[in-house]
Structures are given as C-alpha cells and as structure tokens.
Design an enzyme around this catalytic site. Structure first.
Site, PDB file in Angstrom:
ATOM      1  N   PHE A 147     -30.213  31.544 -27.975  1.00 12.32           N
ATOM      2  CA  PHE A 147     -30.379  30.388 -29.022  1.00 12.32           C
ATOM      3  C   PHE A 147     -29.380  29.304 -28.646  1.00 12.32           C
ATOM      4  O   PHE A 147     -28.206  29.400 -28.483  1.00 12.32           O
ATOM      5  CB  PHE A 147     -29.944  31.116 -30.470  1.00 12.32           C
ATOM      6  CG  PHE A 147     -29.947  29.858 -31.339  1.00 12.32           C
ATOM      7  CD1 PHE A 147     -31.068  29.764 -31.917  1.00 12.32           C
ATOM      8  CD2 PHE A 147     -28.651  29.274 -31.585  1.00 12.32           C
ATOM      9  CE1 PHE A 147     -31.141  28.653 -32.948  1.00 12.32           C
ATOM     10  CE2 PHE A 147     -28.897  28.202 -32.768  1.00 12.32           C
ATOM     11  CZ  PHE A 147     -30.126  27.945 -33.273  1.00 12.32           C
ATOM     12  N   ASP A 232     -22.922  28.127 -22.111  1.00 10.88           N
ATOM     13  CA  ASP A 232     -23.240  27.617 -23.772  1.00 10.88           C
ATOM     14  C   ASP A 232     -22.256  28.348 -24.717  1.00 10.88           C
ATOM     15  O   ASP A 232     -22.348  29.588 -24.704  1.00 10.88           O
ATOM     16  CB  ASP A 232     -24.524  27.731 -24.182  1.00 10.88           C
ATOM     17  CG  ASP A 232     -24.700  27.220 -25.652  1.00 10.88           C
ATOM     18  OD1 ASP A 232     -23.735  27.305 -26.286  1.00 10.88           O
ATOM     19  OD2 ASP A 232     -25.852  27.160 -26.041  1.00 10.88           O
ATOM     20  N   LYS A 261     -19.475  23.097 -32.255  1.00  9.69           N
ATOM     21  CA  LYS A 261     -18.950  23.726 -33.606  1.00  9.69           C
ATOM     22  C   LYS A 261     -17.530  23.523 -33.954  1.00  9.69           C
ATOM     23  O   LYS A 261     -17.045  22.484 -34.698  1.00  9.69           O
ATOM     24  CB  LYS A 261     -19.372  25.224 -33.679  1.00  9.69           C
ATOM     25  CG  LYS A 261     -20.805  25.376 -33.619  1.00  9.69           C
ATOM     26  CD  LYS A 261     -21.366  26.755 -33.914  1.00  9.69           C
ATOM     27  CE  LYS A 261     -22.943  27.054 -33.653  1.00  9.69           C
ATOM     28  NZ  LYS A 261     -23.619  26.171 -34.822  1.00  9.69           N
TER      29      LYS A 261
END
Length: 408
Positions: A147, A232, A261
């Site tokens: 993801f 990531d 984030k």
C-alpha cells in the site's frame, strides 16, 4: 435573547454527510469534536482512547503542545510563499530532517502519495540519466500486498482489486513480486530496473513484518544490481516501531526514503523524499514541484517534529511500551485472537472469524470507548499515539479481551 445555537447529534451529522460527501470511506459511527493527547471526544461528550492515531499521523498525540506552539508561532508570521520564492524556514527543516535520517537532501511534498509519486519520477529519471536505461524502458519492482497510496499510478501496481477495479488503464513499468522473498526479487531485477520500492513493514496489509535479514538482503541485492532501494516509511517511520525508522532495525540505509503522516504532527500534511544527493540532483528546475510543498507552516511543524525525535524519547517509549502491547496480545492468542504481528507500538491482530469480523470487533471496541480500525476483513490494526501510558494501553487491551469474550 438570542437562542443558543443548536448542537447537532452524532447521528444527525453522520446523516448530513451522505448527500454531500463522496462515499470513498466507511468510517466507524463516531463524530469526533475535540481531542487532547491520546483521547478524543465526540459531539455528545463521550471520550474514547485513540488506538489508531490517524494511521500513525498522530504519533505525538493530538494537539501536542510543542507542535501546536510551533504552528501558532508560524501562523502569526507567514504560511505560504510557493516555491517561486525562498522562505526562512525551509533550509532548517531540510537540514534537520536529512541529519535525523542520515541522508543528504530533501524533496518536500505534502501527502504520502505525492512522496511516492515523486520517488517514482526521480527513480526513472535517475535510471535514464545515470544508469543508462533506454528511454521509456525503466522498470520498478514492487511487492505484492503493498500500500503506497491511491493515485492512478500507484494503484497501477497494487494487488488489491478494491483499489484497482474500475480505474484502468494502468501505468506500465512495474513488476510485482511476493513480499519477503529475496529469490523472487532477484529474479525480477534486470538491466532495466530503476528501483525496488517496498515498505519495510507492510501496514495496510496488516502490519506484516519481514524475516530478519530481508531488508539487508534487499539493500545488498539492489547495490549489486546497480538500482535504487526506495523504502516507503510513511507509516512505519518516525518512531512508530521503536526506532526512528523501521530500516534502522537492520541498520540499512536506502537510497531514497519516503516520509509523511507523522511528519506533519497531525496538524498539516507534510511529506518528503529524503535521499542521496547524486540521486535527487537529477531533478532540475521545472521538472517537478508542488505549490504547497515546503511551505513555511509545514516546515515549522516538520522542524518541531524532528526536534521531538532528536531527543530519542518517543523511540524509547515505542520500544518499551511495545513490550506491554506484545505481552497483552500474547495472552489473547487462542481467546479470540488467532495471531498477531507487532513491532514497537504497532500491531496487526488477526481475529478468529468465529468471533467476528475486524469491522465488528472495531465496532465493539467503539462501544467500550476505544478507537481502532479493521483491514482486510479479519485484521484489526493497533497504532496508538506514542504518548500513550502503560495503564492506558492495558485498558485498551482489557477492552479488546472483553469484546472478544462477549462476541458480536
């Protein structure tokens, strides 16, 4: 006298969303109005312990006073210039973030997906200009069940049909291999490979942790093959796993590192590609950009986030409280929990389907005053703010035990 403004109920506000908001989310039926630290409060005044932390965007808690103060100070001075001009906060932010991560340069963006898209462009350009791959032939190797976001290019290399169905045609140039399989990865890499792009821990897949040595193997393989290792760390980075980065657990340094984030402290969207100078310097003026990327407000908050991490306090808390989390979940295996995977303050908990779905368990915990979110049917994710106390963590685990014992 003027009558006081009527306060809408949670049910009314949820109903009001349906005709005016695109239905791309299926949130739990709670309407949050206020928050502080590890706790949120709904419009009726009910309090909930936040065990999701905005998918790790709130690593430092809701309205962390250090971060709020940094944002207030900057709001009083300057919020946006665009990159048409310099601003007085960006150099300090970039230098501190590069230093924290052991890298050379920073490409500031806004969202995690933007950071991934930026890394794809950088890797391809590097492949053509430095590695010598033929024009338009560069490939990037990714892992199944990844993801990385939901833009058109990113869903092109997703294996989640919910993310893909109905959104083609898809962007070419990606090869997918099983996660945690070095032999398959090596077989997929060839002279066209610009980069290997993976999550050091797969978050959306259910906090899937690779075998010890996998990340080291990826680093060695990419170095031998003359391609880039892009990690990531948008969910796994910035203290979540008990170290600054998840790759730190194997002392691995990628060529490009993707952050987001928690970098915005739960206040503003901030993301970045951080990496080697010789890789990021393939970009030249006009080839890539973002109006809001690197804005003064984002740089001020991002600098304050880096300052919190430089103390090491949050990494230590995640490591120490991670033991409490693992011990509590271990005690629930066979009592409604089939299995779990955890590192630091991050866990994917597989629920016995005979007890209920991940969604049903999340709804049960909501009734007990604990916020979590399910993924992939039977898995519940736990990712509390790193400011949580041991007692708060134990209370959340007790609530989970109660919900599992009651069933749904």
């Amino acid at each position: 006298m003027t009558a006081p403004a009527r306060t809408h109920t949670s049910a009314e506000l949820i109903r009001a969303e349906a005709p005016v908001l695109a239905h791309n989310y299926h949130p739990l039926p709670v309407v949050v109005a206020r928050a502080e630290g590890t706790w949120v409060e709904d419009v009726e005044g009910r309090r909930y312990l936040d065990m999701l932390a905005g998918y790790s965007a709130l690593n430092f808690g809701h309205r962390n006073p250090v971060l709020i103060e940094a944002a207030h100070r900057q709001l009083d001075r300057l919020t946006l210039t665009s990159r048409a001009f310099h601003n007085d906060r960006l150099a300090g932010f970039a230098a501190s973030l590069a230093r924290l991560t052991g890298q050379d340069m920073v490409l500031p963006m806004n969202t995690g997906a933007e950071a991934v898209e930026s890394a794809v462009k950088v890797a391809r350009k590097w492949a053509y200009e430095v590695k010598g791959v033929a024009p338009d032939r560069a490939t990037i190797v990714v892992a199944a069940d990844n993801f990385h976001g939901r833009t058109t290019t990113i869903v092109s290399f997703s294996t989640d049909e919910t993310a893909r169905a109905g959104f083609g045609p898809f962007t070419p140039g990606f090869r997918t291999v099983p996660y945690n399989d070095l032999a398959a990865l090596e077989a997929a890499v060839d002279e066209t490979t610009a980069a290997v792009l993976i999550e050091p821990i797969q978050g959306e897949a259910g906090v899937v942790i690779p075998d010890d040595g996998y990340l080291t193997g990826v680093r060695e393989l990419t170095r031998r093959a003359g391609c880039l290792f892009v990690a990531d760390e948008i969910q796994s980075g910035l203290g979540r796993t008990g170290s600054t980065l998840a790759v730190d657990h194997e002392s691995v340094v990628p060529d490009l590192l993707l952050l987001g984030k928690a970098l915005g402290g739960g206040i503003v969207p901030v993301s970045a590609v951080v990496g080697r100078r010789d890789v990021l310097e393939v970009l030249r003026p006009g080839e890539h950009g973002s109006t809001f990327g690197g804005n003064p407000l984002a740089a001020a908050v991002g600098s304050a986030v880096v300052g919190l991490l430089e103390t090491g306090e949050y990494q230590r808390r995640a490591a120490e409280l991670g033991v409490v989390l693992r011990d509590g979940l271990t005690a629930l295996v066979g009592k409604g929990v089939e299995a779990f995977r955890a590192r630091g303050l991050w866990a994917g908990v597989d629920i016995d389907p005979a007890i209920g779905t991940g969604r049903e368990i999340s709804e049960g915990l909501l009734r007990e005053g604990v916020l979590v979110k399910d993924t992939h049917g039977s898995t519940v994710r736990l990712a509390p703010p790193l400011t949580i106390t041991a007692d708060e963590l134990r209370s959340a685990l007790a609530a989970l035990e109660k919900v599992l014992a009651q069933g749904v």
